[in-house]
Design an enzyme around this catalytic site. Structure first.
Site, mmCIF file in Angstrom:
data_model
loop_
_atom_site.group_PDB
_atom_site.id
_atom_site.type_symbol
_atom_site.label_atom_id
_atom_site.label_comp_id
_atom_site.label_asym_id
_atom_site.label_seq_id
_atom_site.Cartn_x
_atom_site.Cartn_y
_atom_site.Cartn_z
ATOM 1 N N PHE A 64 -2.725 -0.210 12.942
ATOM 2 C CA PHE A 64 -2.723 -1.426 12.065
ATOM 3 C C PHE A 64 -1.284 -1.606 11.747
ATOM 4 O O PHE A 64 -0.725 -2.889 11.844
ATOM 5 C CB PHE A 64 -3.547 -1.511 10.967
ATOM 6 C CG PHE A 64 -3.623 -2.661 10.422
ATOM 7 C CD1 PHE A 64 -4.532 -3.549 10.377
ATOM 8 C CD2 PHE A 64 -2.888 -2.703 9.157
ATOM 9 C CE1 PHE A 64 -4.568 -4.683 9.687
ATOM 10 C CE2 PHE A 64 -2.859 -4.131 8.340
ATOM 11 C CZ PHE A 64 -3.804 -4.798 8.619
ATOM 12 N N ASP A 65 -0.528 -0.966 11.214
ATOM 13 C CA ASP A 65 0.794 -1.005 10.490
ATOM 14 C C ASP A 65 1.736 -1.413 11.725
ATOM 15 O O ASP A 65 2.514 -2.586 11.622
ATOM 16 C CB ASP A 65 1.209 0.239 9.971
ATOM 17 C CG ASP A 65 0.592 0.876 8.693
ATOM 18 O OD1 ASP A 65 -0.714 0.731 8.744
ATOM 19 O OD2 ASP A 65 1.186 1.126 7.795
ATOM 20 N N THR A 66 1.684 -0.591 12.666
ATOM 21 C CA THR A 66 2.639 -0.866 13.816
ATOM 22 C C THR A 66 2.230 -2.292 14.520
ATOM 23 O O THR A 66 3.475 -3.348 14.677
ATOM 24 C CB THR A 66 2.757 0.051 15.007
ATOM 25 O OG1 THR A 66 2.641 1.209 14.554
ATOM 26 C CG2 THR A 66 3.574 -0.127 16.105
ATOM 27 N N TYR A 88 0.973 -1.137 0.094
ATOM 28 C CA TYR A 88 -0.105 0.306 -0.014
ATOM 29 C C TYR A 88 0.894 1.315 0.071
ATOM 30 O O TYR A 88 2.102 1.170 0.539
ATOM 31 C CB TYR A 88 -0.977 0.122 1.244
ATOM 32 C CG TYR A 88 -0.491 0.593 2.319
ATOM 33 C CD1 TYR A 88 -0.713 2.042 2.660
ATOM 34 C CD2 TYR A 88 0.226 -0.127 3.446
ATOM 35 C CE1 TYR A 88 -0.028 2.751 3.514
ATOM 36 C CE2 TYR A 88 0.498 0.462 4.552
ATOM 37 C CZ TYR A 88 0.299 1.889 4.747
ATOM 38 O OH TYR A 88 0.871 2.444 5.975
#
Length: 399
Positions: free
Chosen positions: A205-207, A113
């Site tokens: 969310f990424d972390t 993304y």
């Protein structure tokens, strides 16, 4: 860090991805919310870049997070006009929710993304996904904090970004350098395994995905990027920072309880807790024997302190190698320093227990002292295990 490299030694071997000329190898998701002003320009730029220089079949997915402006109409038109482009509509906001939905539906072997503002220079896209296609790595992230990256942004954003990543490294003992750069990729089989374990549906969310991946022993490749801040960013910096802090506190609590879900490989034939218990049992016996030998000459408190100091250093070294699988000299001094701080906590507990005993029963026998020390040591051992795992060695959940 050496402990991070040690965990990666157990990462599963990935096979290179063969490029089918008809099926997309890469599905690049662009999460959007009310981006009518810049959406078309960014998607067309992204599509032109991929067509001109990306050597594999690709697909662009515009994931609309419940936009209320003209974003859905623009995204639908772009999906009709640009080959290899699709539009996905969600009725709830949340970047994590958008990525979860888009990645879950994609057949592409590599999922990625980018932020819609395209702040990251697109020349880094192929270096980002190449290690995943070759099978070298499981995930890849762009980093603005590594040598070789060039970043243009204001002092406020710079301070917040560096502060956030420093906080991550100091509290969760992560090895990756930049959790927030909106430029990431993951192999599909890895995403399918990790996403059910991630609770956050928004910016954290990424972390959370990266922390779980690292604790599971997966390979995370980092690519230095050129990055220019978007002055028209729609991100609410304060709200996002508070949400991230709540996420860090939640993950930190899970680590302390041994409840962070991972499905990484084991470090050896014995569960981590059992290996720690064996080391602890030997340390406890050694501590009591040293205490009994030193007690006549030094007194109770001095004997306890000396015995605990010797055993604490040996305990840290043994747990480093046997329990947590960390080898080599890298980080050894830091581990021993943190181990001594954990020792200070154990000393406070056992010394406090002895002081309480002597206050309540000044004539307590040596056998009673040993019994009190055993009880205090059990409490100190539990705390030591939690601190060794979550802070000293930072290896995550019980295996």
């Amino acid at each position: 860090m050496n402990e991070q490299r040690t965990r990666r030694e157990h990462a599963p071997t990935r096979q290179p991805i063969s490029a089918n000329l008809h099926d997309p190898v890469l599905d690049l998701v662009v999460p959007v919310f009310n981006e009518e002003a810049g959406l078309e320009r960014s998607v067309r730029r992204l599509h032109a870049h991929l067509r001109a220089g990306f050597p594999y079949p690709f697909r662009i997915t515009v994931a609309d997070n419940a936009s209320t402006d003209a974003t859905p109409r623009i995204a639908a038109r772009l999906a009709r006009e640009l080959p290899g482009t699709r539009w996905l509509r969600l009725e709830e906001k949340g970047r994590g929710r958008a990525l979860r939905a888009a990645w879950s539906q994609s057949p592409a072997p590599v999922l990625a993304y980018v932020d819609v503002d395209l702040s990251t220079e697109l020349a880094a896209l192929l270096p980002l996904v190449a290690p995943l296609i070759s099978g070298h790595s499981d995930l890849a992230i762009g980093t603005r904090l590594a040598p070789g990256s060039r970043v243009v942004r204001g002092p406020k954003r710079e301070f917040l970004s560096r502060g956030y990543n420093t906080l991550l490294r100091s509290t969760l003992a992560v090895g990756f350098s930049d959790a927030q750069c909106g430029f990431k990729a993951v192999r599909r089989e890895v995403a399918e395994r990790l996403m059910p374990l991630v609770r956050d549906e928004e910016w954290f969310f990424d972390t959370e995905l990266l922390v779980i991946a690292e604790r599971a022993g997966l390979r995370i490749h980092e690519v230095p990027v050129d990055w220019v801040d978007d002055p028209d960013s729609r991100v609410d910096v304060v709200a996002t920072a508070l949400a991230d802090l709540r996420g860090i506190a939640r993950i930190g609590g899970s680590l302390a309880r041994g409840a962070l879900p991972t499905d990484g490989t084991r470090h050896g034939p014995l569960p981590q807790l059992l290996r720690f218990a064996l080391v602890g049992a030997v340390s406890t016996v050694a501590h009591l024997l040293l205490y009994a030998a030193l007690r006549p000459a030094t007194g109770a408190q001095a004997a306890n302190a000396l015995a605990l100091l010797v055993c604490a250093m040996a305990n840290t070294a043994a747990n480093r190698r046997f329990t947590f699988g960390v080898r080599g000299r890298d980080g050894a001094l830091r581990h021993q320093t943190r181990g001594l701080l954990v020792f200070a906590l154990g000393l406070a507990l056992t010394a406090g227990a002895l002081a309480a005993l002597h206050h309540a029963a000044p004539d307590a026998s040596a056998a009673t002292e040993l019994a009190v020390l055993v009880a205090a040591n059990l409490t100190a051992t539990l705390l030591r295990f939690l601190l060794l795992r979550a802070w000293v060695f930072g290896t995550g959940a019980v295996r």
